[in-house]
Design a protein around this motif. Sequence first.
Motif, PDB file in Angstrom:
ATOM      1  N   PRO A 130      66.065  32.024 -31.141  1.00  0.00           N
ATOM      2  CA  PRO A 130      66.092  31.878 -32.593  1.00  0.00           C
ATOM      3  C   PRO A 130      64.837  31.190 -33.123  1.00  0.00           C
ATOM      4  N   ARG A 131      63.678  31.764 -32.828  1.00  0.00           N
ATOM      5  CA  ARG A 131      62.445  31.148 -33.305  1.00  0.00           C
ATOM      6  C   ARG A 131      61.347  32.203 -33.362  1.00  0.00           C
ATOM      7  N   VAL A 132      60.322  31.903 -34.157  1.00  0.00           N
ATOM      8  CA  VAL A 132      59.125  32.727 -34.200  1.00  0.00           C
ATOM      9  C   VAL A 132      57.932  31.831 -33.870  1.00  0.00           C
ATOM     10  N   ASP A 133      57.132  32.237 -32.911  1.00  0.00           N
ATOM     11  CA  ASP A 133      55.925  31.505 -32.542  1.00  0.00           C
ATOM     12  C   ASP A 133      54.773  31.995 -33.419  1.00  0.00           C
ATOM     13  N   VAL A 134      53.941  31.067 -33.864  1.00  0.00           N
ATOM     14  CA  VAL A 134      52.911  31.383 -34.848  1.00  0.00           C
ATOM     15  C   VAL A 134      51.535  31.031 -34.304  1.00  0.00           C
ATOM     16  N   SER A 135      50.627  32.001 -34.376  1.00  0.00           N
ATOM     17  CA  SER A 135      49.208  31.751 -34.145  1.00  0.00           C
ATOM     18  C   SER A 135      48.508  31.948 -35.481  1.00  0.00           C
ATOM     19  N   ALA A 136      47.846  30.911 -35.974  1.00  0.00           N
ATOM     20  CA  ALA A 136      47.290  30.925 -37.332  1.00  0.00           C
ATOM     21  C   ALA A 136      45.766  30.934 -37.291  1.00  0.00           C
ATOM     22  N   TYR A 137      45.202  31.803 -38.144  1.00  0.00           N
ATOM     23  CA  TYR A 137      43.734  31.885 -38.237  1.00  0.00           C
ATOM     24  C   TYR A 137      43.308  31.839 -39.700  1.00  0.00           C
ATOM     25  N   HIS A 138      42.248  31.085 -39.958  1.00  0.00           N
ATOM     26  CA  HIS A 138      41.611  31.061 -41.275  1.00  0.00           C
ATOM     27  C   HIS A 138      40.095  31.033 -41.049  1.00  0.00           C
ATOM     28  N   THR A 176      47.432  24.007 -41.059  1.00  0.00           N
ATOM     29  CA  THR A 176      48.405  25.059 -40.747  1.00  0.00           C
ATOM     30  C   THR A 176      49.822  24.593 -41.057  1.00  0.00           C
ATOM     31  N   LEU A 177      50.157  23.373 -40.652  1.00  0.00           N
ATOM     32  CA  LEU A 177      51.503  22.857 -40.903  1.00  0.00           C
ATOM     33  C   LEU A 177      51.787  22.759 -42.399  1.00  0.00           C
ATOM     34  N   LEU A 178      50.816  22.305 -43.167  1.00  0.00           N
ATOM     35  CA  LEU A 178      51.009  22.196 -44.603  1.00  0.00           C
ATOM     36  C   LEU A 178      51.217  23.575 -45.219  1.00  0.00           C
ATOM     37  N   ALA A 179      50.445  24.554 -44.766  1.00  0.00           N
ATOM     38  CA  ALA A 179      50.598  25.919 -45.278  1.00  0.00           C
ATOM     39  C   ALA A 179      51.973  26.487 -44.935  1.00  0.00           C
ATOM     40  N   LEU A 180      52.436  26.267 -43.707  1.00  0.00           N
ATOM     41  CA  LEU A 180      53.752  26.772 -43.311  1.00  0.00           C
ATOM     42  C   LEU A 180      54.859  26.104 -44.130  1.00  0.00           C
ATOM     43  N   THR A 231      40.668  29.950 -33.688  1.00  0.00           N
ATOM     44  CA  THR A 231      39.345  30.139 -34.289  1.00  0.00           C
ATOM     45  C   THR A 231      38.943  31.605 -34.298  1.00  0.00           C
ATOM     46  N   PHE A 232      39.784  32.466 -33.707  1.00  0.00           N
ATOM     47  CA  PHE A 232      39.570  33.911 -33.760  1.00  0.00           C
ATOM     48  C   PHE A 232      40.857  34.563 -34.239  1.00  0.00           C
ATOM     49  N   GLU A 233      40.729  35.574 -35.066  1.00  0.00           N
ATOM     50  CA  GLU A 233      41.907  36.222 -35.633  1.00  0.00           C
ATOM     51  C   GLU A 233      42.686  36.967 -34.549  1.00  0.00           C
ATOM     52  N   PRO A 234      44.002  36.718 -34.421  1.00  0.00           N
ATOM     53  CA  PRO A 234      44.811  37.455 -33.440  1.00  0.00           C
ATOM     54  C   PRO A 234      44.748  38.965 -33.702  1.00  0.00           C
ATOM     55  N   ILE A 235      44.839  39.744 -32.651  1.00  0.00           N
ATOM     56  CA  ILE A 235      44.718  41.195 -32.777  1.00  0.00           C
ATOM     57  C   ILE A 235      45.775  41.774 -33.704  1.00  0.00           C
ATOM     58  N   ASP A 236      47.002  41.245 -33.615  1.00  0.00           N
ATOM     59  CA  ASP A 236      48.116  41.800 -34.393  1.00  0.00           C
ATOM     60  C   ASP A 236      48.424  40.951 -35.622  1.00  0.00           C
ATOM     61  N   ALA A 237      47.435  40.242 -36.154  1.00  0.00           N
ATOM     62  CA  ALA A 237      47.675  39.313 -37.259  1.00  0.00           C
ATOM     63  C   ALA A 237      48.090  40.041 -38.531  1.00  0.00           C
ATOM     64  N   VAL A 238      48.939  39.374 -39.308  1.00  0.00           N
ATOM     65  CA  VAL A 238      49.348  39.865 -40.624  1.00  0.00           C
ATOM     66  C   VAL A 238      49.092  38.751 -41.631  1.00  0.00           C
ATOM     67  N   GLY A 239      49.059  39.106 -42.899  1.00  0.00           N
ATOM     68  CA  GLY A 239      48.863  38.113 -43.934  1.00  0.00           C
ATOM     69  C   GLY A 239      50.008  37.124 -43.983  1.00  0.00           C
ATOM     70  N   ALA A 240      49.699  35.893 -44.391  1.00  0.00           N
ATOM     71  CA  ALA A 240      50.722  34.845 -44.444  1.00  0.00           C
ATOM     72  C   ALA A 240      51.871  35.209 -45.370  1.00  0.00           C
ATOM     73  N   VAL A 241      51.634  36.110 -46.309  1.00  0.00           N
ATOM     74  CA  VAL A 241      52.678  36.525 -47.251  1.00  0.00           C
ATOM     75  C   VAL A 241      53.886  37.124 -46.544  1.00  0.00           C
TER      76      VAL A 241
END
Length: 359
Positions: free
Chosen positions: A152-160, A175-179, A199-209
């Motif tokens: 019951p969880r989603v793991d997050v890799s965040a890139y900006h 990242t924590l503040l944004a989440l 520091t690099f965008e994950p291959i399968d990244a989607v917008g935070a929206v």
Amino acid sequence: MRLFGRKDAEEKGDGVAEFWTWWQESRPRLDSLVAAGLAAGPVTGSAAGNAAEGLEELLAPAVAAIHPGLVWEVAPGRNAAHALVVTAAGDAELRSLAHRWARAAPPSDLLWEFHPSRQVNPQALELTLDVGGYEFALDKLMLGLRVPRNQPRVDVSAYHPIFGELDEDTRLEATLLALDWLLGEDDVARWVGEIAPATFEPIDAVGAVHLPSVVADLASGYSGEEWVLLEGQTASGAALVATTRHPLRPVDHPLFDQHIAITLPYTHRDENGLPVGESLVALRDFEERLAARLLKPHGDAVLAAHLSAEGHRIIHMYADPTGDAAIHAKELIVSWEEGEPRADVSADPAWSAVAAFLT
């Protein structure tokens, strides 16, 4: 929106009632400061800066008097003009204190409402913050999302784009503040697992929206009460069987920071030391009476887990210490006839006694 406060102190304290007395006395000054900040605009203007400094000068010591580890911020309200948030910011040891602060708050009015955790910000993706001297625009935040099988969880890799310019701690804090603003702080605690700023965008990244819809879909699969059966061994190698609530999370019961451990020795056991026959029947009957007396009538306690090993069953409950759950538990064990029962009561806001079972 402006964030204040730091979580860099460990001393404990409790001045909730004193804070709300101070709040009533300071309302005129606080109201004038937030009004001045709004009149000067949300980003620029000397009046806005002076108002922010004035709020910090007033609120910082008042919140620190409750506990120096609490974090506070003034944010747009959902129903009122402003929200005062006093949060544990992920510190499980302080979550119940923040919720007691909010429970003691005066009724919301047109100007102020009060929250013990950061709320969803509907304008989150329109925000741009100064992070380490760089513009942190939330609409440019990209997330790699992974839901582990049957978890019951989603793991997050965040890139900006600015993450390459920031140190690791600053990346994580941003990242924590944004989440928190995307999901609300409590839902981050419920549903977000590993958080890894990249520091690099994950291959399968989607917008935070897209994060809220992914979490909502995940949460829909865990809407009812579920229990899981676990098997293992004690430190001495004896067989152990445990039944635990799933998901099991302190954030779902933030005021239940009193741990009640009921230990029941049982007579009838198999070769592995697990209960059988009359003892198994007696244990089930005891738990039914426990639920009828403590858990269902008042809702001020929750059964977290129970485990059996080496001729003993230990029942782990968490309760609101302002209620009578501990008294009822001690009265109830008197009826146990298979050996000498115990009911141990202690403060455990982080639910460390059941850490092995936490989701």
